[in-house]
Design an enzyme around this catalytic site. Sequence first.
Site, PDB file in Angstrom:
ATOM      1  N   ILE A  96       0.811  -1.188  -0.048  1.00 50.89           N
ATOM      2  CA  ILE A  96       0.014  -0.040   0.032  1.00 50.89           C
ATOM      3  C   ILE A  96       0.900   1.227   0.227  1.00 50.89           C
ATOM      4  CG2 ILE A  96      -1.605   1.510   1.315  1.00 50.89           C
ATOM      5  CD1 ILE A  96      -2.910  -1.200   2.356  1.00 50.89           C
ATOM      6  N   GLY A 138       6.967   3.529   3.033  1.00 52.04           N
ATOM      7  CA  GLY A 138       7.394   4.787   3.847  1.00 52.04           C
ATOM      8  C   GLY A 138       8.996   5.008   3.970  1.00 52.04           C
ATOM      9  N   ALA A 139       9.207   5.948   4.658  1.00 51.89           N
ATOM     10  CA  ALA A 139      10.728   6.247   5.177  1.00 51.89           C
ATOM     11  C   ALA A 139      11.149   5.150   6.199  1.00 51.89           C
ATOM     12  CB  ALA A 139      10.869   7.641   5.802  1.00 51.89           C
ATOM     13  N   GLU A 140      10.216   4.829   7.036  1.00 51.03           N
ATOM     14  CA  GLU A 140      10.408   4.047   8.224  1.00 51.03           C
ATOM     15  C   GLU A 140      10.072   2.498   7.982  1.00 51.03           C
ATOM     16  OE1 GLU A 140      11.022   3.742  12.598  1.00 51.03           O
ATOM     17  OE2 GLU A 140      11.809   5.304  11.257  1.00 51.03           O
ATOM     18  N   ALA A 141       8.922   2.553   7.254  1.00 51.22           N
ATOM     19  CA  ALA A 141       8.441   1.126   7.216  1.00 51.22           C
ATOM     20  C   ALA A 141       7.459   1.101   5.792  1.00 51.22           C
ATOM     21  CB  ALA A 141       7.398   1.100   8.105  1.00 51.22           C
ATOM     22  N   ASP A 170       2.335  12.319  15.800  1.00 55.39           N
ATOM     23  CA  ASP A 170       2.041  12.361  14.604  1.00 55.39           C
ATOM     24  C   ASP A 170       0.404  12.552  14.075  1.00 55.39           C
ATOM     25  OD1 ASP A 170       2.755  12.635  11.743  1.00 55.39           O
ATOM     26  OD2 ASP A 170       2.848  10.574  11.459  1.00 55.39           O
TER      27      ASP A 170
END
Length: 216
Positions: free
Chosen positions: A13, A16-19, A129
């Site tokens: 989907i 992301g930068a992290e996940a 966030d």
Amino acid sequence: MGNITEYILERLIKKGAEADIYEARWYGLRAIAKIRKAKEFRNPELDYEIRRKRTLREAKLIALAKSFGIPTPLIYFVDPNTAEIVMQFIEGIRLRELSLKEKEKALPYYQFVGKNIALLHKNRIIHGDLTTSNFIISQGKPFLIDFGLAFLSDEEEDKAVDLHLIKQILLSQHYDIYEEAFNLLLEGYRSILGEIGSLIRKIKEIERRGRYARVV
Ligand SMILES: Nc1ncnc2c1ncn2[C@@H]1O[C@H](COP(=O)(O)OP(=O)(O)O)[C@@H](O)[C@H]1O
Ligand SMILES: [Mg+2]
């Protein structure tokens, strides 16, 4: 332990930068898998420790928030070693899209959003966030997701930063409903936490600092 297939990844989907976020199946249930990726630039052992800790913390705080009555996804499965969380798929529309497309429908939810934020804060949870993309309207309730930056704190400053962010998001992305939406949000917040004069002053102080930082 045998080799069991816990879940099936069906579709990416979001990267992301992290996940990475995948739509998945958990024993036939529609699910979301959030998988933290290795960062090449970090020392591998340190990277593993960081991902392990953040995965555990996120899962713990999603569940903790739920225990205080804040609608969040059910956690189905956590593996800190592979930095994976599998959780309930919340069917619905994000508050962001609802606020952009159907303002009249979106507005009443802001009071509920404010209540949820106050319930978090009352129980020392700072989300970190709070954007309109991190609320999904489902079964008539705003579900809060994405606890990737969440932490525990008693500091009024941290609560003010949380509220400051959602205020900024409303100002910058939902300007046409900003005033009404933010007032409803504060109304909901107050209904749980009572008088919040000093918190409002803190938010104003953060705004002043922000403006000053941009001028300098
Ligand atoms: N439990 C969930 N149910 C439904 N959709 C979800 C769920 N978790 C994440 N999503 C979708 O994936 C997007 C990104 O997930 P999120 O946890 O917010 O990660 P990021 O840190 O990348 O923002 C969300 O905005 C939402 O559209
Ligand atoms: Mg998000």
